[in-house]
Design a protein around this motif. Structure first.
Motif: not given
Length: 231
Positions: A70-72, A92-96, A102, A104, A120, A122
């Protein structure tokens, strides 16, 4: 022990980046321990007295870069010699899946349901504070996540400040001692006065020698802006 959270979809890697699920050591490692050369690493520790708690003890240690998600970057805890083999990932997990998910995480695999802690945030890199234990509980202010290089710099700067303080104190003592010597020796004709003046200088000489040793020791590893404090 771990706490379960609602199931999430399989982790999605950044295009072109491999997925790592902790299935084995990174190539190049010896004795089952992956090599860390050239890769980012983080340290997790506690500032409090909760280091013997199962969750905190599980999280503490060194984490090395281990892929991306997820971009991290993803980080995996290095095994401790003689310790229990437990896979712990920092990712990291995004807000999908909603704002609650969302941030770390510390878990046993990417996007898994078995997790220990969440923050919490980003941030592009793991946040240093704000970690909740359990993941849906309250923030544990004692838990710290810090880049290994940053911790080394912080320790070195602390050493420099302590050395600077020792030098300042030594200079003040030397100045005071010289004033006492001038008052004691008078016109430098009395041998007893000269001996008394010499005795006054002994503590100052010892303090100055100690401060000088600290200064030289600190200079051996000084680089960059930290070293300029003594320029």
């Amino acid at each position: 022990a771990q706490q379960a959270r609602p199931a999430m979809p399989n982790a999605v890697a950044v295009p072109g980046a491999p997925m790592f699920q902790g299935t084995g050591p990174v190539a190049g490692g010896k004795g089952g321990i992956p090599t860390t050369q050239g890769r980012d690493s983080y340290l997790v520790y506690t500032r409090g007295n909760d280091g013997n708690e199962v969750v905190v003890k599980t999280l503490m240690g060194e984490y090395v870069e281990h892929g991306s998600n997820h971009g991290r970057k993803v980080y995996k805890k290095l095994p401790e010699p003689g310790g229990e083999a437990v896979d712990v990932f920092l990712y990291y997990w995004d807000g999908r899946d909603g704002p609650a998910f969302e941030g770390w995480w510390f878990g046993n695999k990417l996007g898994g349901t078995q997790v220990w802690s969440q923050c919490n945030s980003n941030n592009l890199t793991p946040p240093g504070a704000g970690w909740k234990i359990p993941w849906d509980g309250t923030v544990r202010p004692t838990l710290v996540v810090i880049a290994k290089s940053q911790q080394a710099n912080a320790l070195f700067e602390t050493k420099l400040r302590e050395t600077q303080q020792s030098v300042t104190e030594a200079e003040a003592l030397a100045t005071s001692s010289l004033e006492q010597v001038r008052a004691a020796v008078g016109d430098y004709t009395n041998p007893e006065s000269l001996l008394a003046g010499e005795q006054v200088l002994v503590p100052a000489s010892t303090t100055l020698a100690t401060a000088l040793k600290k200064f030289m020791d600190s200079q051996r590893g000084s680089t960059g802006e930290a070293a300029k404090q003594f320029a």
